[in-house]
Design an enzyme around this catalytic site. Structure first.
Site, mmCIF file in Angstrom:
data_model
loop_
_atom_site.group_PDB
_atom_site.id
_atom_site.type_symbol
_atom_site.label_atom_id
_atom_site.label_comp_id
_atom_site.label_asym_id
_atom_site.label_seq_id
_atom_site.Cartn_x
_atom_site.Cartn_y
_atom_site.Cartn_z
ATOM 1 N N ASP A 4 41.634 17.913 48.237
ATOM 2 C CA ASP A 4 42.687 18.738 48.856
ATOM 3 C C ASP A 4 42.225 20.189 48.838
ATOM 4 O O ASP A 4 41.324 20.561 48.092
ATOM 5 C CB ASP A 4 44.009 18.604 48.093
ATOM 6 C CG ASP A 4 45.138 19.400 48.757
ATOM 7 O OD1 ASP A 4 45.419 19.157 49.946
ATOM 8 O OD2 ASP A 4 45.717 20.299 48.117
ATOM 9 N N SER A 5 42.886 20.996 49.659
ATOM 10 C CA SER A 5 42.581 22.423 49.672
ATOM 11 C C SER A 5 42.924 23.070 48.327
ATOM 12 O O SER A 5 42.394 24.126 48.007
ATOM 13 C CB SER A 5 43.378 23.107 50.779
ATOM 14 O OG SER A 5 44.759 22.909 50.544
ATOM 15 N N CYS A 42 52.882 17.465 54.433
ATOM 16 C CA CYS A 42 51.941 18.326 53.706
ATOM 17 C C CYS A 42 52.033 17.892 52.258
ATOM 18 O O CYS A 42 53.140 17.735 51.721
ATOM 19 C CB CYS A 42 52.334 19.792 53.837
ATOM 20 S SG CYS A 42 51.399 20.875 52.719
ATOM 21 N N HIS A 102 51.603 19.332 49.589
ATOM 22 C CA HIS A 102 52.230 20.275 48.654
ATOM 23 C C HIS A 102 53.755 20.129 48.612
ATOM 24 O O HIS A 102 54.390 20.483 47.616
ATOM 25 C CB HIS A 102 51.936 21.717 49.079
ATOM 26 C CG HIS A 102 50.573 22.211 48.709
ATOM 27 N ND1 HIS A 102 49.431 21.718 49.258
ATOM 28 C CD2 HIS A 102 50.190 23.180 47.839
ATOM 29 C CE1 HIS A 102 48.390 22.370 48.761
ATOM 30 N NE2 HIS A 102 48.827 23.257 47.888
ATOM 31 N N CYS A 112 44.927 15.761 52.182
ATOM 32 C CA CYS A 112 45.411 17.022 52.729
ATOM 33 C C CYS A 112 45.648 16.772 54.218
ATOM 34 O O CYS A 112 44.725 16.361 54.932
ATOM 35 C CB CYS A 112 44.337 18.085 52.531
ATOM 36 S SG CYS A 112 44.664 19.650 53.350
ATOM 37 N N GLU A 151 51.653 27.442 45.868
ATOM 38 C CA GLU A 151 50.399 27.760 45.172
ATOM 39 C C GLU A 151 50.604 28.920 44.192
ATOM 40 O O GLU A 151 49.907 29.034 43.200
ATOM 41 C CB GLU A 151 49.290 28.120 46.180
ATOM 42 C CG GLU A 151 48.810 26.939 47.017
ATOM 43 C CD GLU A 151 47.657 26.153 46.385
ATOM 44 O OE1 GLU A 151 46.773 26.774 45.781
ATOM 45 O OE2 GLU A 151 47.653 24.914 46.491
HETATM 46 N N1 DGL Z 1 48.137 20.236 51.108
HETATM 47 C C1 DGL Z 1 47.667 20.522 52.411
HETATM 48 C C2 DGL Z 1 48.292 19.617 53.471
HETATM 49 O O1 DGL Z 1 48.690 18.555 53.168
HETATM 50 C C3 DGL Z 1 47.833 21.904 52.918
HETATM 51 C C4 DGL Z 1 47.527 22.975 52.120
HETATM 52 C C5 DGL Z 1 46.963 24.187 52.717
HETATM 53 O O2 DGL Z 1 47.524 24.809 53.638
HETATM 54 O O3 DGL Z 1 45.944 24.526 52.162
HETATM 55 O O4 DGL Z 1 48.374 19.969 54.603
#
Ligand code: DGL
Length: 280
Positions: free
Chosen positions: A11-12, A193, A195, A74, A159
């Site tokens: 993931d990012s 997403c 997150h 991600c 974050e």
């Molecule tokens: N967790 C990532 C997703 O599912 C996005 C996070 C990011 O923008 O870095 O899209």
């Protein structure tokens, strides 16, 4: 010689931990390496080229660790980089390995959650602009109307551990109001997403009771189990000692402090320098 290796989860930043948590709960027997590119997160507002470059770098790193399979946990990377990596890069890197994403398995089932056949998708600007959910859900549920809403500040809020602040409430409500104004018949909202499960309680509180909020972690875990069942040639290469290790491209102590919120228990990570990080 035992050359079985862990499954890679990318993931990012922290978001993929919400997916890893569900995968480990469902398939605890496998070994996993999680890597978060926290030094370069968030990805959601970056260009196609940048997300592709970063994601490819990550995949190459996982392959260097021997991972027979990598999951881009991600949505942004799945939407913007997965197809290129699968079609352009994988044959040259190692055609025996697999790189999978989170959008397809989610699209395969999300229509089943809706009675009105109106589904809302919340995601990063990158995921929404790619149109991936519209295209993929349409393949499996052509009768379902999909309406998207980009929420550019949600990942930075999470974050930065600001998800409980009043500022977060403002931006959560704003985007949910936008989504329902676009389609009041929505009865299912997908957190597109990885997150966003950290905002799930607040999202549920701001939405009318009859709307169901769906996180994708357990969907991806179920799909991975089915995939490994269908592909014994990949499953046989996956180590099964139940070990999970964590890497971050940013500060590891910082990662450990925040990661527990996403993973549900304490983690101990190691720092990793990806080649492209050097010039940042
Ligand atoms: N967790 C990532 C997703 O599912 C996005 C996070 C990011 O923008 O870095 O899209």
């Amino acid at each position: 010689m035992d050359d079985k290796k862990p499954i890679g989860i990318f993931d990012s930043g922290y978001g993929g931990l919400t997916v890893l948590k569900e995968i480990v709960a469902r398939l605890p027997q496998y070994d996993y390496i999680y890597m978060g590119d926290n030094a370069r997160a968030p990805y959601g507002t970056r260009s196609f080229e940048t997300i592709y470059e970063y994601s490819l770098e990550a995949v190459k790193w996982f392959f260097e660790q021997g991972c027979p399979m990598v999951i881009l946990a991600c949505n942004t990377a799945s939407a913007k980089a997965l197809r290129n990596i699968q079609q352009k890069d994988l044959p040259g890197l190692d055609a025996e390995k697999r790189v999978l994403g989170v959008i397809r398995p989610t699209a395969e089932v999300i229509g089943n959650f809706s009675k009105t056949h109106h589904v809302g998708v919340l995601g990063t600007p990158g995921t929404v602009q790619s149109g991936s959910y519209l295209i993929e859900i349409n393949k499996f549920f052509p009768q379902t109307i999909v309406t998207q809403e980009a929420c550019p500040l949600w990942v930075p809020l999470i974050e930065n551990n600001e998800q409980h602040s009043a500022g977060a409430d403002y931006f959560i409500k704003k985007h949910l109001d936008n989504l329902l104004a676009k389609d009041p018949a929505i009865d299912t909202v997908l957190l597109g997403c990885t997150h966003y499960p950290l905002l799930a309680e607040k999202i549920e509180a701001y939405l009318p009771k009859q709307i169901r909020v769906v996180s994708q972690g357990s969907i991806v875990a179920e799909s991975l189990e089915a995939y490994l069942g269908r592909h014994p040639e990949i499953a046989i290469k996956c180590a099964t000692d139940g070990n999970v290790s964590f890497y971050t491209t940013d500060d590891s102590e910082d990662f450990d402090r925040h990661a527990a919120n996403f993973f549900g228990k304490a983690v101990k990570s190691r720092h990793l320098e990806l080649a492209g990080d050097m010039g940042r």
